[in-house]
Design a protein around this motif. Structure first.
Motif, PDB file in Angstrom:
ATOM      1  N   PHE A  47      13.053 -37.271  35.458  1.00 46.86           N
ATOM      2  CA  PHE A  47      12.061 -38.334  35.429  1.00 46.86           C
ATOM      3  C   PHE A  47      11.330 -38.431  34.078  1.00 46.86           C
ATOM      4  CE2 PHE A  47      11.434 -37.952  40.309  1.00 46.86           C
ATOM      5  CZ  PHE A  47      12.657 -38.546  40.486  1.00 46.86           C
ATOM      6  N   ARG A  48      11.599 -37.500  33.167  1.00 42.90           N
ATOM      7  CA  ARG A  48      10.953 -37.560  31.855  1.00 42.90           C
ATOM      8  C   ARG A  48      11.289 -38.860  31.116  1.00 42.90           C
ATOM      9  NH1 ARG A  48       8.663 -33.275  29.322  1.00 42.90           N
ATOM     10  NH2 ARG A  48       8.709 -31.236  30.370  1.00 42.90           N
ATOM     11  N   THR A  49      12.432 -39.427  31.418  1.00 44.76           N
ATOM     12  CA  THR A  49      12.867 -40.627  30.698  1.00 44.76           C
ATOM     13  C   THR A  49      12.263 -41.910  31.255  1.00 44.76           C
ATOM     14  OG1 THR A  49      14.840 -40.799  32.104  1.00 44.76           O
ATOM     15  CG2 THR A  49      15.044 -39.519  30.074  1.00 44.76           C
ATOM     16  N   VAL A  50      11.487 -41.820  32.329  1.00 44.63           N
ATOM     17  CA  VAL A  50      10.924 -43.032  32.940  1.00 44.63           C
ATOM     18  C   VAL A  50       9.954 -43.709  31.981  1.00 44.63           C
ATOM     19  CG1 VAL A  50       9.451 -43.892  34.801  1.00 44.63           C
ATOM     20  CG2 VAL A  50      11.241 -42.211  35.300  1.00 44.63           C
ATOM     21  N   PHE A  57       4.396 -33.999  32.436  1.00 45.39           N
ATOM     22  CA  PHE A  57       5.159 -32.825  32.856  1.00 45.39           C
ATOM     23  C   PHE A  57       4.932 -31.623  31.948  1.00 45.39           C
ATOM     24  CE2 PHE A  57       8.379 -36.067  34.628  1.00 45.39           C
ATOM     25  CZ  PHE A  57       7.524 -36.322  35.693  1.00 45.39           C
ATOM     26  N   ASP A  58       4.321 -31.852  30.769  1.00 45.53           N
ATOM     27  CA  ASP A  58       3.975 -30.749  29.869  1.00 45.53           C
ATOM     28  C   ASP A  58       2.520 -30.341  29.996  1.00 45.53           C
ATOM     29  OD1 ASP A  58       6.535 -30.524  28.739  1.00 45.53           O
ATOM     30  OD2 ASP A  58       6.135 -32.176  27.345  1.00 45.53           O
ATOM     31  N   ASP A  59       1.782 -31.042  30.851  1.00 50.25           N
ATOM     32  CA  ASP A  59       0.360 -30.769  31.014  1.00 50.25           C
ATOM     33  C   ASP A  59       0.154 -29.511  31.851  1.00 50.25           C
ATOM     34  OD1 ASP A  59      -2.524 -31.899  30.808  1.00 50.25           O
ATOM     35  OD2 ASP A  59      -2.267 -31.413  32.936  1.00 50.25           O
ATOM     36  N   ASP A  60      -0.633 -28.563  31.328  1.00 49.40           N
ATOM     37  CA  ASP A  60      -0.852 -27.282  32.020  1.00 49.40           C
ATOM     38  C   ASP A  60      -1.471 -27.476  33.396  1.00 49.40           C
ATOM     39  OD1 ASP A  60       0.215 -25.878  29.916  1.00 49.40           O
ATOM     40  OD2 ASP A  60      -1.731 -25.484  28.962  1.00 49.40           O
ATOM     41  N   ASN A  69       0.197 -26.189  36.870  1.00 55.83           N
ATOM     42  CA  ASN A  69      -0.503 -25.242  37.742  1.00 55.83           C
ATOM     43  C   ASN A  69      -0.753 -25.810  39.127  1.00 55.83           C
ATOM     44  OD1 ASN A  69      -0.647 -23.302  35.720  1.00 55.83           O
ATOM     45  ND2 ASN A  69      -2.610 -24.064  34.948  1.00 55.83           N
ATOM     46  N   ASN A  70      -0.891 -27.122  39.206  1.00 53.60           N
ATOM     47  CA  ASN A  70      -1.181 -27.752  40.491  1.00 53.60           C
ATOM     48  C   ASN A  70       0.069 -28.229  41.225  1.00 53.60           C
ATOM     49  OD1 ASN A  70      -3.935 -27.402  40.143  1.00 53.60           O
ATOM     50  ND2 ASN A  70      -4.224 -29.408  39.189  1.00 53.60           N
ATOM     51  N   HIS A  71       1.216 -28.056  40.608  1.00 51.97           N
ATOM     52  CA  HIS A  71       2.463 -28.498  41.250  1.00 51.97           C
ATOM     53  C   HIS A  71       2.615 -27.771  42.578  1.00 51.97           C
ATOM     54  CE1 HIS A  71       6.732 -29.233  41.944  1.00 51.97           C
ATOM     55  NE2 HIS A  71       6.657 -30.192  41.051  1.00 51.97           N
ATOM     56  N   LYS A  72       2.850 -28.547  43.654  1.00 59.48           N
ATOM     57  CA  LYS A  72       2.838 -27.965  44.993  1.00 59.48           C
ATOM     58  C   LYS A  72       3.921 -26.906  45.180  1.00 59.48           C
ATOM     59  CE  LYS A  72      -0.508 -30.520  46.522  1.00 59.48           C
ATOM     60  NZ  LYS A  72      -0.776 -31.232  45.269  1.00 59.48           N
ATOM     61  N   MET A  73       5.077 -27.134  44.599  1.00 54.96           N
ATOM     62  CA  MET A  73       6.177 -26.194  44.776  1.00 54.96           C
ATOM     63  C   MET A  73       6.942 -26.094  43.456  1.00 54.96           C
ATOM     64  SD  MET A  73       6.370 -24.810  47.751  1.00 54.96           S
ATOM     65  CE  MET A  73       5.618 -25.014  49.373  1.00 54.96           C
ATOM     66  N   THR A  74       6.530 -25.169  42.607  1.00 53.78           N
ATOM     67  CA  THR A  74       7.181 -25.047  41.307  1.00 53.78           C
ATOM     68  C   THR A  74       8.295 -24.011  41.329  1.00 53.78           C
ATOM     69  OG1 THR A  74       5.514 -23.427  40.632  1.00 53.78           O
ATOM     70  CG2 THR A  74       5.114 -25.720  40.069  1.00 53.78           C
ATOM     71  N   PHE A  75       8.652 -23.501  42.503  1.00 49.20           N
ATOM     72  CA  PHE A  75       9.662 -22.448  42.509  1.00 49.20           C
ATOM     73  C   PHE A  75      11.041 -22.983  42.183  1.00 49.20           C
ATOM     74  CE2 PHE A  75       9.168 -23.599  47.036  1.00 49.20           C
ATOM     75  CZ  PHE A  75      10.464 -23.913  47.384  1.00 49.20           C
ATOM     76  N   ARG A  76      11.833 -22.150  41.525  1.00 52.36           N
ATOM     77  CA  ARG A  76      13.171 -22.524  41.098  1.00 52.36           C
ATOM     78  C   ARG A  76      14.211 -22.181  42.151  1.00 52.36           C
ATOM     79  NH1 ARG A  76      13.665 -23.277  35.660  1.00 52.36           N
ATOM     80  NH2 ARG A  76      15.715 -24.074  36.238  1.00 52.36           N
ATOM     81  N   SER A  94       9.166 -18.411  40.947  1.00 49.56           N
ATOM     82  CA  SER A  94       8.788 -19.406  39.951  1.00 49.56           C
ATOM     83  C   SER A  94       8.978 -18.836  38.554  1.00 49.56           C
ATOM     84  CB  SER A  94       7.321 -19.833  40.139  1.00 49.56           C
ATOM     85  OG  SER A  94       7.086 -20.286  41.453  1.00 49.56           O
ATOM     86  N   LEU A  95       9.240 -19.725  37.593  1.00 47.59           N
ATOM     87  CA  LEU A  95       9.361 -19.362  36.185  1.00 47.59           C
ATOM     88  C   LEU A  95       8.412 -20.254  35.407  1.00 47.59           C
ATOM     89  CD1 LEU A  95      13.270 -19.287  36.049  1.00 47.59           C
ATOM     90  CD2 LEU A  95      11.759 -17.352  36.458  1.00 47.59           C
ATOM     91  N   ASN A  96       7.176 -19.751  35.108  1.00 46.10           N
ATOM     92  CA  ASN A  96       6.156 -20.657  34.578  1.00 46.10           C
ATOM     93  C   ASN A  96       5.357 -20.165  33.352  1.00 46.10           C
ATOM     94  OD1 ASN A  96       6.498 -22.600  36.699  1.00 46.10           O
ATOM     95  ND2 ASN A  96       5.348 -21.265  38.054  1.00 46.10           N
ATOM     96  N   PRO A  97       5.879 -19.560  32.317  1.00 48.16           N
ATOM     97  CA  PRO A  97       7.247 -19.077  32.150  1.00 48.16           C
ATOM     98  C   PRO A  97       7.451 -17.683  32.739  1.00 48.16           C
ATOM     99  CG  PRO A  97       6.044 -18.741  30.133  1.00 48.16           C
ATOM    100  CD  PRO A  97       5.080 -19.396  31.089  1.00 48.16           C
ATOM    101  N   GLU A  98       6.367 -17.015  33.147  1.00 50.65           N
ATOM    102  CA  GLU A  98       6.526 -15.688  33.729  1.00 50.65           C
ATOM    103  C   GLU A  98       7.092 -15.794  35.136  1.00 50.65           C
ATOM    104  OE1 GLU A  98       2.744 -13.826  33.621  1.00 50.65           O
ATOM    105  OE2 GLU A  98       2.694 -13.614  31.432  1.00 50.65           O
ATOM    106  N   ILE A  99       7.770 -14.750  35.559  1.00 52.85           N
ATOM    107  CA  ILE A  99       8.359 -14.728  36.897  1.00 52.85           C
ATOM    108  C   ILE A  99       7.280 -14.428  37.922  1.00 52.85           C
ATOM    109  CG2 ILE A  99      10.012 -13.572  38.399  1.00 52.85           C
ATOM    110  CD1 ILE A  99      11.694 -12.975  35.958  1.00 52.85           C
ATOM    111  N   GLU A 100       7.163 -15.289  38.915  1.00 54.89           N
ATOM    112  CA  GLU A 100       6.196 -15.101  39.992  1.00 54.89           C
ATOM    113  C   GLU A 100       6.922 -15.180  41.327  1.00 54.89           C
ATOM    114  OE1 GLU A 100       3.077 -17.926  39.694  1.00 54.89           O
ATOM    115  OE2 GLU A 100       2.501 -17.364  37.652  1.00 54.89           O
TER     116      GLU A 100
END
Length: 320
Positions: free
Chosen positions: A27-30, A38-41, A45-52, A65-71
């Motif tokens: 969706f970055r190209t929209v 999408f680059d805003d901290d 942080n508020n993304h409901k489900m950022t897990f990979r 999650s990789l945000n960039p640390e592994i959680e």
């Protein structure tokens, strides 16, 4: 005429915060504003489900999650039916969690929604394989379905059944996949009951009953309501005690992990091209990596296993 009716920006952010990470990247190209968001901290942080990806145990699920640390966080499933009984199996499939019990519960961890699957009266014990969908659905509406194996107590036979989640109805299907080029009754059996789902179709590592040392990938297509022999494996020599774990790579192709039960060596291959259910035997595999540690523990402890090791790989090199 241009449609000038727009959603409030706060609602747009709320909707985007519920989109899984991989589609979100496209969706970055929209527009520039979405790309910046999408680059805003704060958004991250508020993304409901950022897990990979999801790590599974017999009765619990964890998001990584990789945000960039592994959680690593436990996914708390708000399912009333789970308060009184422990799931006998949990399957991460097609973006859903399928929790087997007396019947089953299908969970959408992205939206926090659940749907119960009630067992029919006098229905034999069920082992649920995964969630897929019929790509021939009327009106382009996806109709999600589950595939379960009916384990008939007191006998060695089993049959597979489809459950339509929308209507709650059950349907029996042929339980075997067969290669039409081989003699009759040349059937396939699952190496592990754990499957992966891609574009609504389920896939397993399997083997021929007539040649137990010959392994392959079998599939179940919900549109045709039938099992198929899909493609071969990149590793020629296999043993039933080896770990053979099929996963999805880059969202549209296979990866395969093998651990030899003798040497403990781990090898990973990835499919070169995108996988479609009609691709069949044309799958081309490429070696991804090898790890050789003689004292590494076995990733699986039994020959007939339902809980497979979880792994996640990603490669950003050109050509992958």
């Amino acid at each position: 005429m241009e449609n000038k009716e727009k959603l409030p920006w706060e609602l747009v952010e709320e909707i985007l915060s519920r989109v899984p990470p991989k589609p979100l990247v496209r969706f970055r190209t929209v527009c520039k504003r979405w790309n910046t968001l999408f680059d805003d901290d704060t958004f991250i942080n508020n993304h409901k489900m950022t897990f990979r990806f999801i790590l599974m145990t017999k009765s619990k699920a964890y998001s990584v999650s990789l945000n960039p640390e592994i959680e690593v966080r436990e996914l708390i499933l708000d399912i009333p039916a789970l308060k009184n009984q422990k799931p006998n199996d949990m399957v991460d499939c097609n973006g859903f969690l399928l929790c087997g019990m007396k019947g089953a519960v299908v969970c959408n961890p992205w939206l926090g929604q659940n749907r119960c699957i009630k067992a029919e009266v006098n229905q034999p014990r069920l082992q649920f394989h995964g969630v897929g969908y019929d790509d021939n659905s009327i009106g382009q509406k996806i109709v999600y379905k589950t595939l379960a194996r009916s384990l008939n107590d007191g006998s060695s036979t089993a049959s597979s059944r489809i459950h339509d989640i929308a209507t709650g109805t059950w349907k029996d299907v042929l339980d075997e996949a067969r290669d039409e080029t081989l003699p009759p009754k040349t059937w396939c059996r699952f190496h592990s009951t754990r499957c992966v789902a891609l574009n609504g179709t389920l896939y397993w590592v399997a083997y021929y009953t007539s040649n137990p040392s010959l392994f392959l990938v079998s599939s179940f297509n919900f549109s045709r309501e039938k099992f198929f022999i899909f493609c071969g494996l990149p590793c020629e020599k296999n043993d039933h005690n080896d770990a053979l774990v099929l996963r999805i790579f880059k969202g549209d192709r296979f990866s395969l992990l093998k651990q030899c039960h003798v040497t403990k060596k781990i090898q990973i291959w990835v499919a070169k091209d995108k996988i479609n259910w009609y691709t069949t035997t044309d799958v081309k595999w490429m070696s991804f990596m090898e790890v050789s540690i003689p004292n590494l523990p076995c990733l699986v402890q039994t020959q007939s296993y339902t809980q497979q090791p979880s792994y996640f790989i990603e490669d950003k090199r050109d050509g992958f």
